[in-house]
Design an enzyme around this catalytic site. Sequence first.
Site, short mmCIF file in Angstrom:
data_model
loop_
_atom_site.label_atom_id
_atom_site.label_comp_id
_atom_site.label_asym_id
_atom_site.label_seq_id
_atom_site.Cartn_x
_atom_site.Cartn_y
_atom_site.Cartn_z
N SER A 26 0.82 -1.21 0.00
CA SER A 26 0.00 0.00 0.00
C SER A 26 0.85 1.26 0.00
CB SER A 26 -0.92 0.00 1.23
OG SER A 26 -0.17 -0.19 2.41
N ASN A 113 -1.85 -2.84 13.18
CA ASN A 113 -3.31 -2.71 13.15
C ASN A 113 -3.79 -1.50 13.96
OD1 ASN A 113 -3.05 -5.02 11.74
ND2 ASN A 113 -3.95 -6.39 13.28
N THR A 158 -40.93 27.17 -7.82
CA THR A 158 -41.25 25.80 -7.44
C THR A 158 -41.54 25.10 -8.75
OG1 THR A 158 -43.61 26.25 -7.20
CG2 THR A 158 -42.28 26.51 -5.22
N HIS A 159 -41.12 23.85 -8.86
CA HIS A 159 -41.23 23.11 -10.14
C HIS A 159 -40.50 23.83 -11.26
CE1 HIS A 159 -44.55 21.02 -8.04
NE2 HIS A 159 -44.89 22.24 -7.66
N SER A 280 -15.18 27.57 -26.03
CA SER A 280 -15.34 26.40 -26.87
C SER A 280 -14.35 26.50 -28.02
CB SER A 280 -16.77 26.36 -27.41
OG SER A 280 -16.81 25.62 -28.62
N LYS A 286 -19.06 31.10 -27.08
CA LYS A 286 -19.33 30.38 -25.85
C LYS A 286 -18.45 30.81 -24.68
CE LYS A 286 -21.27 26.55 -25.80
NZ LYS A 286 -22.58 26.10 -25.33
N ASN A 288 -18.36 28.92 -21.06
CA ASN A 288 -18.99 27.81 -20.35
C ASN A 288 -18.70 27.82 -18.86
OD1 ASN A 288 -20.01 26.83 -22.80
ND2 ASN A 288 -18.10 25.73 -23.20
N GLU A 293 -19.93 23.04 -13.40
CA GLU A 293 -20.24 21.77 -14.06
C GLU A 293 -19.37 20.64 -13.51
OE1 GLU A 293 -21.89 22.83 -18.49
OE2 GLU A 293 -19.78 23.06 -18.14
N TYR A 320 -9.18 -7.04 12.74
CA TYR A 320 -8.57 -6.48 11.53
C TYR A 320 -8.52 -7.50 10.41
CZ TYR A 320 -5.27 -4.50 8.24
OH TYR A 320 -4.71 -4.04 7.10
N GLN A 325 -7.15 -2.23 4.22
CA GLN A 325 -6.18 -1.44 3.47
C GLN A 325 -6.86 -0.67 2.33
OE1 GLN A 325 -2.11 -2.89 3.07
NE2 GLN A 325 -2.46 -2.98 0.86
N LYS A 328 -8.19 3.40 2.22
CA LYS A 328 -7.42 4.65 2.09
C LYS A 328 -7.69 5.43 0.81
CE LYS A 328 -4.29 2.74 5.20
NZ LYS A 328 -5.21 1.57 5.20
N1 ARG Z 1 -1.12 -1.42 5.23
C1 ARG Z 1 -2.01 -1.95 6.20
C2 ARG Z 1 -3.37 -1.28 6.12
O1 ARG Z 1 -3.47 -0.30 5.47
C3 ARG Z 1 -1.45 -1.75 7.57
C4 ARG Z 1 -1.90 -2.76 8.57
C5 ARG Z 1 -1.38 -4.09 8.19
N2 ARG Z 1 -1.63 -5.06 9.20
C6 ARG Z 1 -1.50 -6.35 8.97
N3 ARG Z 1 -1.73 -7.13 9.93
N4 ARG Z 1 -1.15 -6.80 7.79
O2 ARG Z 1 -4.36 -1.71 6.66
#
Ligand code: ARG
Length: 462
Positions: A26, A113, A158-159, A280, A286, A288, A293, A320, A325, A328
């Site tokens: 990660s 964790n 309204t509407h 445009s 134009k 825009n 948007e 966990y 992971q 994120k």
């Molecule tokens: N990169 C992991 C996560 O984002 C960190 C925790 C990993 N823990 C594990 N027991 N593999 O969740």
Amino acid sequence: MSSAHKPWGGRFTESTDAFVEAFTASVDFDQRLAPYDIQGSIAHATMLERIGLLTPKDLEAIVKGLEKIRDEIERGDFHWAVQLEDVHMNIEARLTDRIGDAGKRLHTGRSRNDQVATDVRLYLRAEIDLIRSELVRLQTALIDLAEREADTILPGFTHLQVAQPITFGHHLLAWNEMLERDRERLADCRKRVNVMPLGAAALAGTSYPLDRELTAELLGFSRPSANSLDAVSDRDFAIEFAAAASLIMMHLSRFSEELILWTSAQFGFIDLPDKFCTGSSIMPQKKNPDVPELVRGKSGRVYGHLVGLLTLMKSQPLAYNKDNQEDKEPLFDTVDTLKHCLRAFADMMPHVAPRRAAMLESARKGYATATDLADYLVRKGVPFRDAHEIVGKAVRLGVESGRDLSEIALDELQQFSAHIADDVFEVLTLEGSVAARDIIGGTAPKRVREAAGKARKRLQAA
Ligand code: ARG
């Protein structure tokens, strides 16, 4: 890297498959948590020293080492290794490179964790504070504009059909109310973000006598988490944030929709400055409204992240799981998207230029004072339902003869009701109509100024 060199390599005989290594890593995205990972580690080490699990010398080496690593990362000199999987192991490995055994003691009584849950909470808390101040900036711009435009008349719809005249200031303060609820919601969400997982370790807590209260205090958390299983597995706070963010995006999308309509030739209610628009490549005339948007379009990805996070969590057994992971990227993208959209709006709003004459003209054309005529008849003793019928006939005459109610002669109006006298024209003016809505939350200019003052105070109190 062979598994023997990984922080968890002890029980492995075979090295990780290269694809699996990349697949499970990660670090490409969680390196954004580095400042919070370091902040958390410094607090954890400080606490370990306080309870006698680290020597003062080790603590000093750890703190100095982590600060140097923070500098390296800030300068862009840090080498992130995918073999080290994530931000936590990259930083820990670098620390051990720099300071040796003291670095290896840092992870005492901790697991990735509880570490990652802490990092994400620290990150999100900081971002919530930034987002709330961006909301304040946008709200201030809205309130300023509302005060300037407290007397500006435009049709209320309204509407999407002309309904009754309102003031532009009143319309802008409606937007402000939505954002005020958003700001409150984030403050409320922040309370549940601001709880500290450290000490939960892998899932069961730890056998070391950690002073969790101290670590929480050092990190500005309101308290340590109450249950270790929940602490490492809970991502409700991220989902709540995504829900609050979705509501904000929904609001911004609605504002966008109105801005887009209002800049069209058909409405012509406002001008957006050139610097917030694009042209445009084929149609020279134009201009825009790209910024609104795009904001409207971006609401979709934020809603998507909310559903993504809910789905991520729905089948996970305690505690966990590596699934987590996956929290994120949606969370980071939610934060980025929301911040950018709020920034665009806060920058743009002070430059929204109302075209007052066009607004007024449009309100004139739409029989917007029909309700006022009915109310007038009620005041003269006509039952409301009869008044409604009478005014309906007057409007039909107006439509057929291409005139607004105020342009129909008194004797013509009187053929619909003998109760109509020459004082009727006062209520048929747009100014009279808005001024009459002199009630808490109403559109009368006086009330709009009052409401703007209150809204400003509320904002300053925060
Ligand atoms: N990169 C992991 C996560 O984002 C960190 C925790 C990993 N823990 C594990 N027991 N593999 O969740």
